[in-house]
Design an enzyme around this catalytic site. Structure first.
Site, PDB file in Angstrom:
ATOM      1  N   SER A 151       0.854  -1.180   0.000  1.00 43.19           N
ATOM      2  CA  SER A 151       0.000   0.000   0.000  1.00 43.19           C
ATOM      3  C   SER A 151       0.887   1.226   0.000  1.00 43.19           C
ATOM      4  CB  SER A 151      -0.907   0.008   1.227  1.00 43.19           C
ATOM      5  OG  SER A 151      -0.231   0.623   2.291  1.00 43.19           O
ATOM      6  N   LYS A 152       0.352   2.286  -0.544  1.00 47.50           N
ATOM      7  CA  LYS A 152       1.196   3.460  -0.736  1.00 47.50           C
ATOM      8  C   LYS A 152       1.567   4.126   0.584  1.00 47.50           C
ATOM      9  CE  LYS A 152      -2.622   6.449  -1.995  1.00 47.50           C
ATOM     10  NZ  LYS A 152      -3.429   6.806  -3.105  1.00 47.50           N
TER      11      LYS A 152
END
Ligand code: GLU
Length: 478
Positions: free
Chosen positions: A252-253
């Site tokens: 996930s960013k």
């Protein structure tokens, strides 16, 4: 039967490496069998979909070297390929479900649904529509409709029994019908939800294999039910494991850059990134790992697609990219790639126009613009702290900006200017005081080229990375 696969991204943000991963697998599957690969834009979420995101997704996939046989940009015999342009088609199928009794109109208000959810949670029951509107007589439904009550259309779901989803890599997966929600198929504005549009389109577009992320596996029972109600044969399903960080958490960013544009800005070559994604997909790679798209296609076998979460290990990508830069490209090729990466004439012109008013000697240029040709920056906590903000305020401002950066529809200097004014207002600080640590985080120095233009030139993903880097530095120093 001709194999037809698709990738169906929703244009709701920056193109994600996961989309490229799914696209690559579908591409290889279709090409390997002499079939066709389709790109469809799933923009049923009108509030979050943007044309800019669609363009960025198409651009990034093209940049990676993927192509499709049918899609919104090139058309094809099963178009349109953008769901927002297919409303009339969904209406027709919606009416069919309603008239055949497979779907029903639901007049429940948001408040009632919320109360129902709270009660279900308190009773430790799965969250599922309780079916109140299913009990209404046709006269009651007609009366409410005539009175102009807004409604959604929901899928009728059995209350008993088991649904078996056959997944080509995972085998049969069982779901109890009573835990499957009576999904909204059409919203009160008459537009379909993802579920209806997805099934109707996969059928009309003659998709034979649906290969998608495992986050959709829980939707598969609803999709199978729709295929059954329509009397259509479902495609073969394969749900791919999500890409993972090296610590096995979901990619996930928040933890790792996930945007294709980030890797592009960092100077990874598209063929290296694609090759890396291909290695993640194929659990049985042997021999040299440097592979072109043709080789990946020739070696592709759905049976070999990893079912354990493949780890997006950036150090492996670095190694592979280095091999491409050093061994695969000749000097001319290397120069061309470097040119198109960061030295394109229009970019250089913009940089020159920002730098010209700020130099005394041409040799000032190197230190002044180096940050625009770099990845992560080595910055110190002292530099970040050199302005008026204390650590708590610095953290607040950086965290605020990190969140805001993701919500800007367009990542331009003008939008960033407005964003900073907003942050100043929210945090009760002067833009000037706020800007200083951002100069340090983004450009590596408290004085540099104009901040917002620099951020635009770097792009959203690299900016996000540098803001995150600054937060890390502060954390380590506290
Ligand atoms: N629109 C979905 C997404 O953005 C695609 C789901 C599917 O492939 O069925 O991931």
């Amino acid at each position: 039967m001709k194999v037809r696969t698709r990738v169906a991204p929703s244009p709701t943000g920056d193109p994600h490496v996961g989309t490229a991963y799914v696209a690559l697998i579908n591409y290889c599957l279709a090409r390997k069998h002499g079939g066709e690969f389709i790109l469809r834009i799933e923009d049923t979420d009108r509030a979050r979909s943007t044309p800019a995101s669609e363009i960025a997704i198409l651009d990034s996939l093209h940049w990676l070297g993927l192509s499709w046989d049918e899609g919104p940009d090139i058309g094809g015999p099963h178009g349109p390929y953008r769901q927002s342009e297919r409303s009339a088609i969904y209406q027709e199928y919606m009416q069919r479900l309603l008239s055949e009794g497979h779907a029903f109109k639901c007049f429940c208000t948001q408040e009632r649904l919320e109360e129902m959810r709270i009660a279900q949670r308190a009773a430790h029951q799965p969250s599922r529509y309780d079916g109140v509107c299913l009990t209404y007589s046709p006269e009651e439904v007609a009366r409410r409709e005539a009175a102009g009550e807004p409604y959604v259309v929901r899928l009728k779901v059995p209350n008993e029994g088991i649904c078996v989803v056959e997944d080509s890599r995972r085998g049969p997966i069982e779901f109890e019908w009573k835990a499957v929600d009576m999904q909204v198929l059409m919203k009160s504005d008459g537009l379909p939800t993802y579920h209806l549009a997805n099934v109707v389109d996969d059928h009309l577009m003659e998709i034979t294999h649906v290969v998608r992320g495992e986050e959709w596996v829980s939707s598969a029972p609803k999709h199978l039910l729709l295929y059954r109600y329509f009397g259509w044969e479902p495609p073969k399903f394969t749900h791919l494991p999500l890409l993972r960080n090296p610590d096995k958490s979901k990619l996930s960013k928040r933890k790792n850059p996930t945007g294709i544009l980030f890797y592009r800005r960092m100077g990874y070559l598209p063929e290296a990134l694609l090759n890396f994604l291909g290695l993640l997909a194929n659990s049985a790679t042997e021999g040299d790992e440097v592979m072109s798209l043709q080789e990946m296609t020739a070696r592709f076998d759905l049976e070999h697609v990893s079912v354990g979460g493949p780890v997006f290990d950036v150090s492996k990508l670095d190694w592979l990219n280095g091999r491409y830069l050093r061994e695969v490209l000749d000097l001319r090729g290397f120069m061309e790639r470097a040119g198109s990466w960061g030295f394109a004439p229009d970019r250089l012109e913009r940089i020159a126009s920002l730098a010209q008013p700020r130099v005394e000697r041409l040799s000032d240029l190197g230190p002044l613009v180096a940050f625009l040709f770099s990845g992560r920056l080595a910055i110190s906590a002292e530099a970040l702290r050199s302005g008026k903000l204390d650590d708590a305020a610095l953290r607040e401002a950086l965290t605020f900006a990190l969140r805001e950066v993701d919500t800007l529809p367009e990542f331009t200097a003008v939008a960033l200017d407005t964003m900073f004014k907003g942050i100043a207002e929210e945090t009760g600080r002067k833009v000037r005081d706020l800007a200083r640590p951002f100069y340090v985080a983004i450009t590596g120095s408290p004085t540099s080229l104009p901040l917002y233009d620099s951020m635009e030139l770097l792009g959203r993903d690299l900016v996000r990375e540098r803001l995150r880097g600054a937060l890390d530095v502060l954390e380590k120093a506290s």
